[in-house]
Design a protein around this motif. Structure first.
Motif, mmCIF file in Angstrom:
data_model
loop_
_atom_site.group_PDB
_atom_site.id
_atom_site.type_symbol
_atom_site.label_atom_id
_atom_site.label_comp_id
_atom_site.label_asym_id
_atom_site.label_seq_id
_atom_site.Cartn_x
_atom_site.Cartn_y
_atom_site.Cartn_z
ATOM 1 N N LEU A 276 29.864 55.676 -39.386
ATOM 2 C CA LEU A 276 28.404 55.641 -39.426
ATOM 3 C C LEU A 276 27.766 56.764 -38.612
ATOM 4 N N GLY A 277 28.563 57.568 -37.943
ATOM 5 C CA GLY A 277 28.016 58.661 -37.147
ATOM 6 C C GLY A 277 27.152 58.158 -36.010
ATOM 7 N N GLU A 278 25.990 58.795 -35.816
ATOM 8 C CA GLU A 278 25.089 58.423 -34.722
ATOM 9 C C GLU A 278 24.616 56.983 -34.828
ATOM 10 N N ALA A 279 24.610 56.432 -36.037
ATOM 11 C CA ALA A 279 24.117 55.068 -36.234
ATOM 12 C C ALA A 279 25.063 54.019 -35.672
ATOM 13 N N ALA A 280 26.282 54.410 -35.334
ATOM 14 C CA ALA A 280 27.247 53.438 -34.813
ATOM 15 C C ALA A 280 26.731 52.749 -33.564
ATOM 16 N N VAL A 281 25.990 53.487 -32.733
ATOM 17 C CA VAL A 281 25.502 52.913 -31.478
ATOM 18 C C VAL A 281 24.510 51.781 -31.735
ATOM 19 N N LEU A 282 23.853 51.784 -32.881
ATOM 20 C CA LEU A 282 22.890 50.729 -33.210
ATOM 21 C C LEU A 282 23.583 49.412 -33.525
ATOM 22 N N VAL A 283 24.863 49.496 -33.884
ATOM 23 C CA VAL A 283 25.613 48.315 -34.309
ATOM 24 C C VAL A 283 26.543 47.818 -33.209
ATOM 25 N N ALA A 284 27.164 48.754 -32.498
ATOM 26 C CA ALA A 284 28.269 48.432 -31.604
ATOM 27 C C ALA A 284 27.941 47.358 -30.578
ATOM 28 N N SER A 285 26.742 47.397 -30.020
ATOM 29 C CA SER A 285 26.392 46.455 -28.952
ATOM 30 C C SER A 285 25.657 45.220 -29.440
ATOM 31 N N THR A 286 25.483 45.099 -30.742
ATOM 32 C CA THR A 286 24.698 43.978 -31.255
ATOM 33 C C THR A 286 25.457 43.125 -32.265
ATOM 34 N N MET A 287 26.765 43.284 -32.321
ATOM 35 C CA MET A 287 27.572 42.454 -33.221
ATOM 36 C C MET A 287 27.994 41.155 -32.555
ATOM 37 N N SER A 288 27.777 41.054 -31.245
ATOM 38 C CA SER A 288 28.248 39.864 -30.537
ATOM 39 C C SER A 288 27.447 39.686 -29.252
ATOM 40 N N ASN A 289 27.615 38.518 -28.643
ATOM 41 C CA ASN A 289 27.127 38.330 -27.283
ATOM 42 C C ASN A 289 27.953 39.209 -26.356
ATOM 43 N N SER A 290 27.479 39.380 -25.128
ATOM 44 C CA SER A 290 28.254 40.152 -24.155
ATOM 45 C C SER A 290 27.946 39.650 -22.750
ATOM 46 N N LEU A 291 28.835 39.980 -21.827
ATOM 47 C CA LEU A 291 28.614 39.637 -20.425
ATOM 48 C C LEU A 291 29.363 40.648 -19.562
ATOM 49 N N ASN A 292 28.654 41.204 -18.572
ATOM 50 C CA ASN A 292 29.257 42.162 -17.653
ATOM 51 C C ASN A 292 29.032 41.734 -16.211
ATOM 52 N N PRO A 293 30.087 41.653 -15.393
ATOM 53 C CA PRO A 293 29.908 41.438 -13.958
ATOM 54 C C PRO A 293 29.224 42.665 -13.345
ATOM 55 N N THR A 294 28.264 42.428 -12.470
ATOM 56 C CA THR A 294 27.513 43.535 -11.874
ATOM 57 C C THR A 294 27.454 43.494 -10.349
ATOM 58 N N MET A 295 27.716 42.329 -9.719
ATOM 59 C CA MET A 295 27.630 42.224 -8.263
ATOM 60 C C MET A 295 28.695 41.255 -7.748
ATOM 61 N N LEU A 296 29.239 41.541 -6.551
ATOM 62 C CA LEU A 296 30.200 40.661 -5.884
ATOM 63 C C LEU A 296 29.859 40.583 -4.400
ATOM 64 N N SER A 297 30.036 39.389 -3.819
ATOM 65 C CA SER A 297 29.790 39.232 -2.386
ATOM 66 C C SER A 297 30.606 38.054 -1.864
ATOM 67 N N ALA A 298 31.320 38.299 -0.729
ATOM 68 C CA ALA A 298 32.088 37.209 -0.123
ATOM 69 C C ALA A 298 32.564 37.637 1.260
ATOM 70 N N GLY A 299 32.634 36.665 2.133
ATOM 71 C CA GLY A 299 33.293 36.863 3.418
ATOM 72 C C GLY A 299 32.527 37.690 4.430
ATOM 73 N N TYR A 300 33.059 37.647 5.684
ATOM 74 C CA TYR A 300 32.442 38.397 6.766
ATOM 75 C C TYR A 300 33.476 38.935 7.751
ATOM 76 N N LYS A 301 34.785 38.600 7.540
ATOM 77 C CA LYS A 301 35.811 39.039 8.458
ATOM 78 C C LYS A 301 37.163 39.008 7.750
ATOM 79 N N HIS A 302 38.017 40.003 8.023
ATOM 80 C CA HIS A 302 39.279 40.121 7.298
ATOM 81 C C HIS A 302 40.184 38.899 7.450
ATOM 82 N N ASN A 303 40.156 38.266 8.599
ATOM 83 C CA ASN A 303 41.100 37.175 8.822
ATOM 84 C C ASN A 303 40.480 35.797 8.645
ATOM 85 N N VAL A 304 39.325 35.729 7.969
ATOM 86 C CA VAL A 304 38.659 34.446 7.704
ATOM 87 C C VAL A 304 38.464 34.279 6.200
ATOM 88 N N ILE A 305 39.017 33.206 5.652
ATOM 89 C CA ILE A 305 38.759 32.872 4.253
ATOM 90 C C ILE A 305 37.414 32.159 4.182
#
Length: 443
Positions: A276-305
């Protein structure tokens, strides 16, 4: 492509306004932090007032302003039209640019700066068109409401969300809207031009994930480790292959392109869309649902779980696939991880067999008689999500044109953003024709 007959004054004013709008640094940093929107909204209001209109500047919080105006039509009882454009832009790292991102330079056949394509070009074209109507004494066939809004680049709560919640009366009688981001030229492998018009957009499901477990010393085993549980859940989400779910606009786009190009697109082949050439981008991200992790946070010290670990994820949901999306997320999270919405905006959909769609298509063909017009679904979100809550049928229609190889999608939110002068002239002419014609009667 036929010559644009919107008039040299209309084209020149669209270029001038785009340059001036870029010079307002309206960077939106998220979380309620932005700059320049009030000054930009007031400047637009002044241009409208100078043309004889009666705009209102509405401030949702200090500095967070939008401008709204209603232009009376010949038939005040006819369903009205909303034209919306956002004033804010994503921030820039100026050192990465080869020019001042807020200089608004006009050179080498382009207007240069942040927001040139997203979406101060549309704001400039709209402003130029309605001032042209006032100069020429042209009354549109129906009421037209213009909304130049704040905060689209975050959640929209200070812009379109505020207007819908607090000032819904401004949109009384409006049944259809146009905004970003369809109507621009996409070059196909056979040399022809597709102008996709957005008739849907995926919903936004921004969520925080939280894992809980017993805290403990980092030297000892801990089967309930919250960090481990969260990391495993995030990995499952990131690696999940969402099933294909073709919505009506995506199916119509694929069918239309396949017929036009004479190719069969095998969606099971990772390289199938390449045909489809340039038009491929119009389809690629809209054929399905999607989910992307964007942030992570945990802990305050190396030896503490730690007892808790959190993550942020960006989910995008197709129209009609909301229940399946949430059920899948919950299954993949497992028992130790919970989710909570930070922001949820439902998917948006409109008809592509409507007189309104036909009117947009006819306006485009007036300036490019060989244009192929097809619907598509936007991968991201716009202010249409807020306005659709008022029962308004929303389309992505921000017309423009570019030569083959122009990296439009890379410039949007990217470095060295610019819009071509020819695109502004083309788009302004198309918009004028569309706004002054009755849907279904545009020849």
């Amino acid at each position: 492509m036929s010559a644009v007959s919107g008039g040299p004054e209309l084209a020149a004013e669209a270029v001038e306004f785009c340059s001036r709008l870029i010079q307002f640094d309206t960077s939106n940093y998220g979380g309620g932090r932005a700059r320049g929107e009030r000054e930009c909204a007031r400047w637009i209001a002044q241009q409208l007032a100078d043309a004889g209109y009666c705009p209102r500047v509405l401030e949702s919080a200090p500095g967070r302003a939008s401008t709204v105006v209603r232009i009376p039509g010949a038939d005040r009882a006819a369903p009205g039209l909303l034209v919306h454009a956002h004033l804010d832009v994503v921030p820039v790292a100026a050192e990465d640019w080869s020019f001042d991102p807020f200089g608004g330079e006009v050179r080498d056949g382009a207007v240069w700066g942040r927001g040139a394509l997203d979406m101060k070009d549309m704001a400039a074209m709209t402003l130029a068109v309605v001032r042209c109507l006032a100069r020429d004494g042209i009354v549109p066939p129906r009421d037209i409401v213009l909304a130049f809004v704040a905060d689209e680049e975050d959640t929209g709560e200070y812009g379109s969300g505020f207007l819908v919640r607090e000032h819904a009366e401004l949109f009384s009688g409006v049944r259809v809207a146009i905004g970003e981001s369809g109507g621009h030229a996409v070059h196909l492998p056979d040399g022809s031009r597709l102008y996709p018009i957005a008739t849907g957009e995926r919903g936004s499901a921004w969520m925080n994930l939280e894992a809980r477990g017993p805290a403990g010393h980092g030297s000892r085993p801990n089967p309930g480790n919250a960090v481990t549980a969260l990391a495993a859940a995030v990995t499952r989400l990131a690696r999940y292959e969402w099933p294909v779910h073709l919505t009506p606009p995506v199916a119509a786009l694929l069918d239309g392109l396949s017929t036009h190009l004479g190719v069969d697109v095998d969606l099971t082949d990772p390289a199938g869309l390449d045909r489809l050439g340039e038009a491929a981008v119009l389809v690629a991200s809209t054929m399905s649902n999607s989910l992307n992790p964007t942030m992570l946070s945990a802990g305050y010290k190396h030896n503490v779980i730690p007892s808790t670990a959190t993550a942020g994820v960006d989910g995008r949901v197709l129209p009609g696939a909301e229940d399946a999306f949430l059920a899948t997320v919950d299954r993949l999270l497992g028992d130790q991880v919970s989710r909570a919405f930070v922001n949820y905006d439902a998917p948006v959909s409109a008809r592509h067999d409507s007189p309104e769609f036909a009117a947009m298509a006819a306006a485009l063909r007036a300036y490019d008689p060989q244009a192929l017009i097809l619907p598509y679904c936007m991968a991201g979100g716009t202010d249409a999500k807020a306005f659709s809550r008022l029962g308004i049928e929303c389309y992505g229609f921000s017309p423009g044109t570019t030569p083959p190889g122009f990296a439009r999608t890379e410039y949007v939110h990217g470095v060295d953003e610019r819009v071509l002068v020819d695109s502004l002239a083309f788009g302004a002419g198309v918009l004028k024709r569309y706004l002054t014609a009755e849907p279904g009667r545009l020849a």
